[in-house]
Design a protein around this motif. Sequence first.
Motif, mmCIF file in Angstrom:
data_model
loop_
_atom_site.group_PDB
_atom_site.id
_atom_site.type_symbol
_atom_site.label_atom_id
_atom_site.label_comp_id
_atom_site.label_asym_id
_atom_site.label_seq_id
_atom_site.Cartn_x
_atom_site.Cartn_y
_atom_site.Cartn_z
ATOM 1 N N LEU A 344 4.324 -9.525 -5.992
ATOM 2 C CA LEU A 344 5.776 -9.595 -6.182
ATOM 3 C C LEU A 344 6.214 -11.023 -6.473
ATOM 4 C CD1 LEU A 344 8.201 -7.749 -6.263
ATOM 5 C CD2 LEU A 344 8.542 -8.139 -3.828
ATOM 6 N N GLU A 345 5.554 -11.993 -5.803
ATOM 7 C CA GLU A 345 5.865 -13.398 -6.094
ATOM 8 C C GLU A 345 5.596 -13.725 -7.556
ATOM 9 O OE1 GLU A 345 3.792 -16.044 -3.426
ATOM 10 O OE2 GLU A 345 4.755 -15.028 -1.714
ATOM 11 N N ARG A 346 4.614 -13.032 -8.136
ATOM 12 C CA ARG A 346 4.298 -13.236 -9.548
ATOM 13 C C ARG A 346 5.145 -12.340 -10.460
ATOM 14 N NH1 ARG A 346 -0.579 -14.648 -6.889
ATOM 15 N NH2 ARG A 346 -2.104 -15.745 -8.191
ATOM 16 N N GLY A 347 6.133 -11.657 -9.872
ATOM 17 C CA GLY A 347 7.015 -10.810 -10.681
ATOM 18 C C GLY A 347 6.438 -9.453 -10.999
ATOM 19 N N LEU A 348 5.480 -8.989 -10.170
ATOM 20 C CA LEU A 348 4.857 -7.681 -10.399
ATOM 21 C C LEU A 348 5.065 -6.829 -9.152
ATOM 22 C CD1 LEU A 348 1.585 -9.215 -11.831
ATOM 23 C CD2 LEU A 348 3.302 -7.980 -13.173
ATOM 24 N N TRP A 349 5.748 -5.727 -9.322
ATOM 25 C CA TRP A 349 6.143 -4.917 -8.178
ATOM 26 C C TRP A 349 5.269 -3.666 -8.084
ATOM 27 C CZ3 TRP A 349 11.659 -2.352 -7.561
ATOM 28 C CH2 TRP A 349 11.792 -1.874 -6.247
ATOM 29 N N VAL A 350 4.391 -3.653 -7.079
ATOM 30 C CA VAL A 350 3.486 -2.524 -6.847
ATOM 31 C C VAL A 350 3.605 -2.139 -5.372
ATOM 32 C CG1 VAL A 350 1.086 -1.729 -6.907
ATOM 33 C CG2 VAL A 350 1.867 -3.449 -8.559
ATOM 34 N N PRO A 351 3.830 -0.876 -5.070
ATOM 35 C CA PRO A 351 3.972 -0.505 -3.655
ATOM 36 C C PRO A 351 2.632 -0.493 -2.920
ATOM 37 C CG PRO A 351 4.219 1.433 -5.041
ATOM 38 C CD PRO A 351 4.058 0.260 -5.964
ATOM 39 N N ALA A 352 2.660 -0.959 -1.673
ATOM 40 C CA ALA A 352 1.500 -0.873 -0.786
ATOM 41 C C ALA A 352 1.658 0.394 0.040
ATOM 42 C CB ALA A 352 1.448 -2.096 0.117
ATOM 43 N N ILE A 353 0.698 1.301 -0.069
ATOM 44 C CA ILE A 353 0.782 2.569 0.665
ATOM 45 C C ILE A 353 -0.207 2.531 1.824
ATOM 46 C CG2 ILE A 353 0.688 5.087 0.500
ATOM 47 C CD1 ILE A 353 2.701 4.074 -1.460
ATOM 48 N N ARG A 354 0.312 2.743 3.029
ATOM 49 C CA ARG A 354 -0.529 2.636 4.227
ATOM 50 C C ARG A 354 -0.546 3.931 5.018
ATOM 51 N NH1 ARG A 354 3.265 -1.899 6.014
ATOM 52 N NH2 ARG A 354 4.432 -0.827 4.407
ATOM 53 N N PRO A 355 -1.462 4.041 5.986
ATOM 54 C CA PRO A 355 -1.422 5.170 6.896
ATOM 55 C C PRO A 355 -0.056 5.166 7.604
ATOM 56 C CG PRO A 355 -3.413 3.862 7.223
ATOM 57 C CD PRO A 355 -2.518 3.083 6.312
ATOM 58 N N PRO A 356 0.524 6.291 7.966
ATOM 59 C CA PRO A 356 -0.073 7.633 7.913
ATOM 60 C C PRO A 356 0.079 8.342 6.571
ATOM 61 C CG PRO A 356 2.055 7.756 9.003
ATOM 62 C CD PRO A 356 1.850 6.318 8.602
ATOM 63 N N THR A 357 0.684 7.689 5.578
ATOM 64 C CA THR A 357 0.820 8.355 4.274
ATOM 65 C C THR A 357 -0.555 8.637 3.666
ATOM 66 O OG1 THR A 357 2.875 7.127 3.974
ATOM 67 C CG2 THR A 357 1.973 8.198 2.037
ATOM 68 N N VAL A 358 -1.511 7.731 3.893
ATOM 69 C CA VAL A 358 -2.894 7.917 3.412
ATOM 70 C C VAL A 358 -3.835 7.744 4.613
ATOM 71 C CG1 VAL A 358 -2.411 7.151 1.047
ATOM 72 C CG2 VAL A 358 -3.016 5.462 2.779
ATOM 73 N N PRO A 359 -5.095 8.227 4.525
ATOM 74 C CA PRO A 359 -6.016 8.125 5.670
ATOM 75 C C PRO A 359 -6.259 6.676 6.103
ATOM 76 C CG PRO A 359 -6.893 9.615 4.003
ATOM 77 C CD PRO A 359 -5.677 8.975 3.397
ATOM 78 N N LYS A 360 -6.532 6.515 7.414
ATOM 79 C CA LYS A 360 -6.822 5.188 7.982
ATOM 80 C C LYS A 360 -7.936 4.499 7.197
ATOM 81 C CE LYS A 360 -5.404 4.766 12.769
ATOM 82 N NZ LYS A 360 -5.071 6.003 13.477
ATOM 83 N N GLY A 361 -7.756 3.177 6.983
ATOM 84 C CA GLY A 361 -8.794 2.408 6.293
ATOM 85 C C GLY A 361 -8.768 2.535 4.776
#
Length: 389
Positions: A344-361
């Motif tokens: 995002l600092e470089r002007g690129l917006w990508v979402p970080a998807i974490r548990p519990p939306t996706v499996p742990k790890g």
Amino acid sequence: MIWDELQAGLQELEGEGLKRRRRVLDSPCGPVCTVDGREVVSFCSNDYLGLANDPRLIAAAQAAAAQWGVGSGASHLVSGHLRPHETLETALAEFVGFPRALSFSTGYMANLAIVPALVGRGDAVFADKVNHASLIDAVQLSRADSHRYLHGDVASLSAMLKASTARRKLILTDAVFSMDGDLAPLPALLELAERHDAWLVIDDAHGFGVLGENGRGSLSHFGLVTKTQPANKRVILMGTLGKAAGGSGAFVAADSLVIEWLLQRARTYIFTTAASPIMAATLLTALDCIINADAARDKLMQRIAQLRSGLEDTRWRMLRSETAIQPIIVGDNAECVRVAEALLERGLWVPAIRPPTVPKGTARLRVSLSATHTEAHVAALVDALKALA
Ligand SMILES: *Cc1c(COP(=O)(O)O)cnc(C)c1O
């Protein structure tokens, strides 16, 4: 005290780095948008064909507002079913290769309609382990027994179906999995549905408009519907209209009998105000745009190939996805968030998807590509990710 519990719950989320916040956009949805006062390239939206801000749709919405007004005024079964709603349903059904379709205000509501209308207590639902949240909620609402098979695993599903003594069975799957981008094995699922006399409910939120002939969706991608061959009668298709179609809403397409049953029984259809006629009319134009968007779909496929080949030898793993959803598995939650912030600092917006939306790890950067991304946009993302890896 009830308040303290909420406070503690929120603090817990904060502590685990799982508290979500919204960013306000000061621009329409597009490949470049203004967020927090800055222009960034967005890889977040599901606007796969760039229709959300398309001049043809804007003109259609303006004309529809002038002709039909703003609100539908009532639910569909009372007086809210206006001509644009009816025309849209007919056009959608024909496009996806089913006899009839029913429109809903959102995909979430459409999914909540389908499952409880077809199965209930004592029946069995067989659902892919990583199905969308709305499908999981739909099973709970139905009160049917829930059997969750290993992701995309036909053998696992087959064994469960064989062991089941339930009178009514329903197989439930995303066609394109929303956090992985891969495709469900629809031909094999249909074969199992036939063998075990089960319904096959397919959520094509991410395939509609993108995959298959003229964007007909995942069934067409697998050759399960063609211009001359309609879909199998035991298939119920849910498509959303807020992703590739660029508006909002959803539809269920199925055999006429199934649609009539939904119309009579589905509570999320009956007890809600019909969507604005502006949206229905605009979506009719969107459908036309989808049918004629082969060039945009080609462009999208080029961007997908560009990203995948560009990231081939970074230390982060890419999933086997041939769709616009391209997850990059970082693994660790904190690292994933750090990378997203650095992008995002470089002007690129990508979402970080974490548990519990996706499996742990398996915390991941979920890159969503659109036909409106330029080669330079994707090149910038590839370069930044290589530098950060
Ligand atoms: C987005 C999505 C939905 C929900 O659709 P809405 O119209 O946004 O409510 C349902 N299923 C899947 C797989 C989705 O990605």
